[in-house]
Design a protein around this motif. Structure first.
Motif, PDB file in Angstrom:
ATOM      1  N   ARG B 367      65.979  26.762  41.960  1.00 46.62           N
ATOM      2  CA  ARG B 367      66.356  25.956  42.891  1.00 46.62           C
ATOM      3  C   ARG B 367      66.191  26.537  44.254  1.00 46.62           C
ATOM      4  O   ARG B 367      66.987  27.226  44.728  1.00 46.62           O
ATOM      5  CB  ARG B 367      68.015  25.994  42.292  1.00 46.62           C
ATOM      6  CG  ARG B 367      68.796  24.955  43.217  1.00 46.62           C
ATOM      7  CD  ARG B 367      70.221  25.040  42.910  1.00 46.62           C
ATOM      8  NE  ARG B 367      70.778  24.967  41.530  1.00 46.62           N
ATOM      9  CZ  ARG B 367      71.042  23.514  40.940  1.00 46.62           C
ATOM     10  NH1 ARG B 367      70.799  22.552  41.724  1.00 46.62           N
ATOM     11  NH2 ARG B 367      71.255  23.506  39.799  1.00 46.62           N
ATOM     12  N   PRO B 368      64.787  26.309  44.854  1.00 41.02           N
ATOM     13  CA  PRO B 368      64.696  27.110  45.932  1.00 41.02           C
ATOM     14  C   PRO B 368      65.498  26.220  47.121  1.00 41.02           C
ATOM     15  O   PRO B 368      65.863  24.978  47.073  1.00 41.02           O
ATOM     16  CB  PRO B 368      63.294  26.721  46.271  1.00 41.02           C
ATOM     17  CG  PRO B 368      62.947  25.431  45.305  1.00 41.02           C
ATOM     18  CD  PRO B 368      64.105  25.472  44.201  1.00 41.02           C
ATOM     19  N   PRO B 369      65.760  26.964  48.324  1.00 37.14           N
ATOM     20  CA  PRO B 369      66.361  26.438  49.291  1.00 37.14           C
ATOM     21  C   PRO B 369      65.546  25.346  49.792  1.00 37.14           C
ATOM     22  O   PRO B 369      64.248  25.309  49.713  1.00 37.14           O
ATOM     23  CB  PRO B 369      66.541  27.246  50.356  1.00 37.14           C
ATOM     24  CG  PRO B 369      65.620  28.412  50.076  1.00 37.14           C
ATOM     25  CD  PRO B 369      65.386  28.396  48.505  1.00 37.14           C
ATOM     26  N   THR B 370      65.841  24.254  50.620  1.00 34.47           N
ATOM     27  CA  THR B 370      65.091  23.225  50.971  1.00 34.47           C
ATOM     28  C   THR B 370      65.557  22.521  52.369  1.00 34.47           C
ATOM     29  O   THR B 370      66.688  22.866  52.633  1.00 34.47           O
ATOM     30  CB  THR B 370      65.223  22.074  50.190  1.00 34.47           C
ATOM     31  OG1 THR B 370      64.240  21.114  50.484  1.00 34.47           O
ATOM     32  CG2 THR B 370      66.512  21.419  49.680  1.00 34.47           C
ATOM     33  N   CYS B 404      64.391  27.154  60.190  1.00 32.34           N
ATOM     34  CA  CYS B 404      64.558  26.175  58.858  1.00 32.34           C
ATOM     35  C   CYS B 404      63.157  25.930  58.482  1.00 32.34           C
ATOM     36  O   CYS B 404      62.989  25.514  57.195  1.00 32.34           O
ATOM     37  CB  CYS B 404      65.627  25.192  59.098  1.00 32.34           C
ATOM     38  SG  CYS B 404      66.953  25.703  59.489  1.00 32.34           S
ATOM     39  N   LEU B 407      60.379  26.421  55.923  1.00 32.18           N
ATOM     40  CA  LEU B 407      60.525  26.026  54.460  1.00 32.18           C
ATOM     41  C   LEU B 407      59.513  24.720  54.433  1.00 32.18           C
ATOM     42  O   LEU B 407      59.298  24.266  53.269  1.00 32.18           O
ATOM     43  CB  LEU B 407      62.185  25.272  54.303  1.00 32.18           C
ATOM     44  CG  LEU B 407      63.364  26.312  54.319  1.00 32.18           C
ATOM     45  CD1 LEU B 407      64.635  25.370  54.203  1.00 32.18           C
ATOM     46  CD2 LEU B 407      63.207  27.037  52.833  1.00 32.18           C
ATOM     47  N   ALA B 478      69.066  26.467  64.335  1.00 31.60           N
ATOM     48  CA  ALA B 478      69.833  25.807  63.084  1.00 31.60           C
ATOM     49  C   ALA B 478      70.103  27.123  62.010  1.00 31.60           C
ATOM     50  O   ALA B 478      70.974  27.072  61.369  1.00 31.60           O
ATOM     51  CB  ALA B 478      68.980  24.926  62.542  1.00 31.60           C
ATOM     52  N   MET B 479      68.751  27.800  61.616  1.00 31.59           N
ATOM     53  CA  MET B 479      69.082  28.580  60.476  1.00 31.59           C
ATOM     54  C   MET B 479      70.137  29.505  60.438  1.00 31.59           C
ATOM     55  O   MET B 479      70.593  29.903  59.138  1.00 31.59           O
ATOM     56  CB  MET B 479      67.570  29.331  60.113  1.00 31.59           C
ATOM     57  CG  MET B 479      67.476  30.284  58.902  1.00 31.59           C
ATOM     58  SD  MET B 479      67.795  29.204  57.509  1.00 31.59           S
ATOM     59  CE  MET B 479      65.996  28.978  56.935  1.00 31.59           C
ATOM     60  N   GLY B 481      72.953  29.204  61.604  1.00 34.11           N
ATOM     61  CA  GLY B 481      74.227  28.671  61.650  1.00 34.11           C
ATOM     62  C   GLY B 481      74.640  27.690  62.932  1.00 34.11           C
ATOM     63  O   GLY B 481      75.661  27.249  63.141  1.00 34.11           O
ATOM     64  N   LEU B 549      72.943  19.058  60.637  1.00 39.94           N
ATOM     65  CA  LEU B 549      74.221  19.380  60.245  1.00 39.94           C
ATOM     66  C   LEU B 549      75.082  19.389  61.612  1.00 39.94           C
ATOM     67  O   LEU B 549      76.340  19.387  61.494  1.00 39.94           O
ATOM     68  CB  LEU B 549      73.942  20.956  60.047  1.00 39.94           C
ATOM     69  CG  LEU B 549      73.364  21.418  58.773  1.00 39.94           C
ATOM     70  CD1 LEU B 549      73.040  22.868  58.692  1.00 39.94           C
ATOM     71  CD2 LEU B 549      74.252  20.693  57.555  1.00 39.94           C
ATOM     72  N   LEU B 575      60.194   9.728  46.523  1.00 35.84           N
ATOM     73  CA  LEU B 575      60.588  10.896  45.616  1.00 35.84           C
ATOM     74  C   LEU B 575      59.647  12.216  46.139  1.00 35.84           C
ATOM     75  O   LEU B 575      60.140  13.342  46.274  1.00 35.84           O
ATOM     76  CB  LEU B 575      60.434  10.707  44.383  1.00 35.84           C
ATOM     77  CG  LEU B 575      61.520  11.431  43.731  1.00 35.84           C
ATOM     78  CD1 LEU B 575      63.008  11.290  43.900  1.00 35.84           C
ATOM     79  CD2 LEU B 575      61.211  11.146  41.974  1.00 35.84           C
ATOM     80  N   GLU B 585      65.698  10.984  40.670  1.00 33.32           N
ATOM     81  CA  GLU B 585      65.208  10.207  39.822  1.00 33.32           C
ATOM     82  C   GLU B 585      66.229  10.137  38.331  1.00 33.32           C
ATOM     83  O   GLU B 585      66.684  11.151  38.056  1.00 33.32           O
ATOM     84  CB  GLU B 585      63.882  10.559  39.108  1.00 33.32           C
ATOM     85  CG  GLU B 585      63.210   9.522  38.376  1.00 33.32           C
ATOM     86  CD  GLU B 585      61.904  10.030  37.771  1.00 33.32           C
ATOM     87  OE1 GLU B 585      61.389  11.187  37.995  1.00 33.32           O
ATOM     88  OE2 GLU B 585      61.143   9.300  36.869  1.00 33.32           O
ATOM     89  N   MET B 595      76.287  10.010  49.214  1.00 32.30           N
ATOM     90  CA  MET B 595      77.226  11.042  49.479  1.00 32.30           C
ATOM     91  C   MET B 595      76.124  11.977  50.152  1.00 32.30           C
ATOM     92  O   MET B 595      76.522  12.588  51.132  1.00 32.30           O
ATOM     93  CB  MET B 595      77.852  11.876  48.483  1.00 32.30           C
ATOM     94  CG  MET B 595      78.900  12.640  49.052  1.00 32.30           C
ATOM     95  SD  MET B 595      79.996  13.612  47.772  1.00 32.30           S
ATOM     96  CE  MET B 595      78.895  15.057  47.933  1.00 32.30           C
ATOM     97  N   TYR B 596      74.861  12.252  49.889  1.00 28.03           N
ATOM     98  CA  TYR B 596      74.196  13.152  50.726  1.00 28.03           C
ATOM     99  C   TYR B 596      73.207  12.445  51.611  1.00 28.03           C
ATOM    100  O   TYR B 596      72.754  13.074  52.709  1.00 28.03           O
ATOM    101  CB  TYR B 596      72.937  13.712  49.382  1.00 28.03           C
ATOM    102  CG  TYR B 596      73.793  14.887  48.590  1.00 28.03           C
ATOM    103  CD1 TYR B 596      74.149  16.016  49.224  1.00 28.03           C
ATOM    104  CD2 TYR B 596      73.846  14.687  47.049  1.00 28.03           C
ATOM    105  CE1 TYR B 596      74.698  16.716  48.291  1.00 28.03           C
ATOM    106  CE2 TYR B 596      74.427  15.431  46.394  1.00 28.03           C
ATOM    107  CZ  TYR B 596      74.742  16.768  47.038  1.00 28.03           C
ATOM    108  OH  TYR B 596      75.284  17.786  46.153  1.00 28.03           O
TER     109      TYR B 596
END
Lengths: 197, 616
Positions: B367-370, B404, B407, B478-479, B481, B549, B575, B585, B595-596
């Motif tokens: 579950r890498p950060p994205t 950020c 990434l 950003a990164m 905060g 954010l 996707l 998917e 929501m996202y």
């Protein structure tokens, strides 16, 4: 006092650090020594987030592998990822609604079946409490109260060192006033569902 | 807890504080008048708290353009008799190091503390350098706290020592100390003196060869006196538990040692070095002379281990030292109670009953950060890839920078090929431009551009390079905060401030091709990128749209992307080419989680079937 060790894991944005702080402050206000570890920074961007809490006499907030008394997982696969933190005397509270990693379509490993995850957790702990915290949170009024559903679940676990009133007092001090009715409802419902399991 | 509680008078009251929050309380109890930083994890929250409370607390705080400037601001304040505090992540001290070396020579009048937050195991950094070396390199005292209470108390103590010996103090924390939360008993807040006076003394404050030679001698004398102190300081504490084995440790490693020793009731003496430099030779000799075995437990480099070996050599002792050099403990990464226990078991010849540890055999997806949903960087990456493909360019090099947007290393963007440090995207683009015939597209964020990009951009133009520089301007740092920077109309304390224009800076650096685009407009952005890619020289495109954010906080979301499954041909382009966390998917069809979704409309614009639309 021998420390009571809590390992909390999930995904960035689920309110894990806030929940941990509520527990930690409650312990402190209750006169118990407490230390906590949290990881900030790059981990926030949708990655795995975990915190560790030791309530009792301890120098370091880092729990030895297999040393968690309670694993509180906000996401089922993250519960399984953290399974090395528990032993056969540990309790596990997990949310059953999953969050797919964004890159899952390109991933070599598929997201495991929920039943497989729960079997693993069940057979390597003293008792598993699995609840659909997302649904309970939505029913309570807002999906973002998911963390308080989980907190309610944790408080219902046998041996959890803090009682409901102390935790609720800490919630009042740490959460915005206007979201308190929803958060309290979510907390109570998480508590009730776990108590009945 | 409300963050303002850090300000409360309440002597003897307790708060549950993060190490970084305790640092701020320590600064207040020490009467700090001037504080400065450039944000960097794991030190960022110190600045976030100071930013919120400084006006009320009556101290001056700024987010400086970079760490070197931050250190210089603090040094001048301390030279003027005020107490000053500057803090940064470990690699930030590299940037500040040039001036650090000199302030060690000239010294201070008011107390000055420099905090370096190291990041063993690299939770959010490009390396895990051990900044205890900087205390040795600059030859200044070092203090290493192990928990939030110690951080708070030692901040106060460090200022006293700094003032007494007129030297800056280097405080080293690590991620596990900065991001540890614990109970902190408060002391009284000291009212700070906030106007200083600079008394001229060129022999002391202007290190030219003649004066610098003398200054170095003065520094050596001061450090000799401080070594007397570290040898006797109660901060360097011995835990006598009997037996002939001793552990020398400090910082976060001390916590692991104590947990393991107490839980397993090991007969091991422990020396905790908190005031760790100048290295307390006499204390070490006293501690080890009657021991058979010595274990040094430290993160990351074998710094103390080598110094203990030097003491053994100097005094002609015969002792076995266990640590990193003989392989008893790992050479790199952070430690844990498990690692320390394993090391001690080897030394003590123990075979303790291990806790049963079960690891699942089910292979789990990682579950890498994205990039967040709606992140404008995603749109910029999407368009640059389209532009490069459309022009048929191959072997394009993508130097990147710190933020950020690093990434962008991930699939499908794969737009991060080379990175050294803050600002390196532009400097290295100059090198690639001279060394190869490949096309170069370089990425830098707005805050990073201010931090270290400007001199390199001047270099690029002056030395006639050819590359496309994309400045990803999301109006924040950003990164770390979301801290402000000079491109915003607000300063570190929330007050109004002159806004420095990136467009004008770019033009002033001599750049002839400079355009600003809104990355959420895909067609126009791709067109401008194509134009810029064909420009023979340094082309700059400023991709300008605020971080989602910040936008979400302002609750400005207006639309949500909605997919019409009847129109969707299941090509999965959205996707695969966007990898937006809101698009997923399920049961063989594409869905968008309302929501996202942040309503950036990028998927709406790129869908070949026009199957996605905006819903109010």
């Amino acid at each position: 006092m021998k420390p009571y060790n809590i390992y909390i894991s999930g995904v960035g944005g689920q309110g894990i650090i806030k929940t941990s702080t509520v527990i930690g402050e409650a312990a402190m206000k209750n006169g118990m020594p407490v230390v906590m570890s949290e990881i900030h920074g790059m981990a926030q961007r949708g990655g795995v987030v975990s915190t560790q809490l030791k309530i009792g006499d301890a120098y370091s907030p880092i729990i030895q592998e297999g040393g968690a008394d309670l694993l509180l997982a906000f996401e089922p696969m993250e519960a399984l990822r953290a399974i090395s933190q528990i032993n056969r005397e540990s309790f596990v509270v997990t949310n059953t609604s999953s969050i797919m990693p964004f890159n899952i379509t390109a991933s070599e490993n598929p997201y495991p079946e929920l039943s497989v995850i729960l079997d693993e957790l069940q057979s390597h702990s003293k008792k598993l409490f699995a609840l659909d915290a997302e649904q309970i949170a939505k029913d309570a009024g807002h999906i973002l109260s998911l963390n308080m559903v989980m907190l309610g679940g944790a408080v219902a676990v046998p041996g959890f060192p803090l009682d409901r009133e102390v935790i609720m007092e800490s919630m009042r001090e740490n959460l915005p006033e206007k979201s308190m009715p929803v958060n309290l409802k979510a907390f109570e419902e998480g508590f009730r569902v776990c108590l009945e399991k | 807890m409300n963050i303002k509680e850090i300000l409360k008078e309440g002597k003897d009251e307790k708060l549950f504080l993060l190490g970084n929050e305790a640092t701020v309380r320590g600064a207040l109890e020490a009467g700090v008048a001037v504080a400065s930083t450039y944000p960097g994890t794991p030190s960022s929250e110190i600045g976030d708290v100071l930013s919120k409370i400084s006006p009320e607390a009556g101290l001056y705080f700024e987010f400086s353009t970079n760490e070197k400037v931050a250190l210089e601001v603090a040094a001048a304040a301390a030279a003027s008799g005020l107490r000053s505090f500057t803090f940064m992540k470990h690699v930030g001290l590299n940037v500040a190091s040039d001036s650090l070396m000199s302030v060690a020579y000239s010294g201070v009048n008011g107390g000055m503390v420099i905090l370096s937050a190291d990041d063993p195991s690299m939770f959010s950094s490009q390396n895990e350098q051990d900044n205890r070396h900087y205390a040795r390199l600059a030859n200044i005292p070092m203090i290493e706290p192990s928990n939030p209470q110690e951080i708070k108390d030692l901040m106060k103590y460090s200022f006293e020592i700094s003032e007494k010996f007129q030297l800056p103090i280097l405080m080293r924390t690590t991620t596990r100390v900065s991001h540890m939360r614990g109970m902190v008993e408060l002391g009284p807040i000291k009212e700070s003196k906030n106007k200083g006076f600079f008394r001229k003394d060129p022999g002391r404050f202007v290190p030219v060869p003649e004066t610098a030679r003398k200054m170095h001698g003065v520094l050596m004398e001061k450090m000799e006196k401080i070594e007397d102190l570290t040898n006797k300081s109660p901060l360097n504490r011995i835990f006598n538990r009997g037996g002939k084995i001793g552990v020398i440790t400090g910082g976060s490693a001390f916590n692991y040692v104590m947990d393991v020793v107490e839980e397993n009731d090991l007969k091991v003496n422990v020396l905790k070095l908190t005031f760790s430099y100048p290295f307390p030779e006499k204390l070490i000799f006293k501690f080890i002379k009657d021991l058979d075995r010595i274990v040094v437990v430290e993160e990351v480099d074998p710094v103390m281990e080598k110094e203990v070996l030097a003491v053994i050599g100097k005094y002609g002792l015969e002792k076995k030292v266990y640590g990193k050099l003989d392989g008893t403990l790992p050479m790199i990464y952070e430690y844990s109670p498990d690692i320390v226990l394993e090391g001690l078991e080897t030394v003590l010849d123990l075979n303790l009953q291990k806790k049963e540890v079960y690891r699942t055999e089910i292979p789990l997806p990682n579950r890498p950060p994205t990039l967040c949903p709606g992140c404008p960087h995603r749109a910029a990456y999407y368009s640059i890839k389209k532009a490069v493909n459309n022009l048929g360019l191959e072997n394009v090099i993508y130097p990147t920078d710190i933020g950020c947007y690093t990434l962008g290393i991930e699939s499908p963007y794969q737009a991060a090929d080379y990175l050294l440090s803050m600002g390196s995207s532009i400097g290295t683009s100059c090198g690639f431009s001279k060394a190869t015939d490949q096309r170069i597209v370089s990425f830098i964020g707005d805050s990073t551009f201010f931090h270290a990009g400007i001199p390199a951009l001047i270099n690029a133009v002056h030395n006639k390079n050819r590359f496309l520089l994309v400045i990803l301007d999301n109006s924040t740092t950003a990164m770390t905060g979301g801290q402000p920077h000079p491109g915003l109309p607000v300063d570190g304390m929330g007050g109004e401030a002159p806004q420095i224009s990136i467009e004008e800076l770019v033009k002033a650096a001599g750049v002839q091709f400079s355009k600003t685009v809104n990355p959420l407009n895909l067609t126009r952005t791709q067109g401008i990128f194509e134009e810029a890619l064909q420009y023979d020289g340094v082309a700059v495109v400023i991709s300008k749209y605020p971080c989602m954010l910040i936008k979400s906080r302002e609750k400005r979301k207006t639309v949500t992307a909605d997919i019409d499954l009847d129109k969707c041909e299941n090509c999965l382009e959205c996707l695969k080419d966007l990898t937006c966390p809101a698009i997923y998917e399920e049961d063989g069809s594409v869905n968008i989680d309302p929501m996202y979704c942040r309503g950036c409309t990028v998927c709406i614009q790129m869908c070949p079937e026009k199957a996605i639309s905006a819903k109010k």
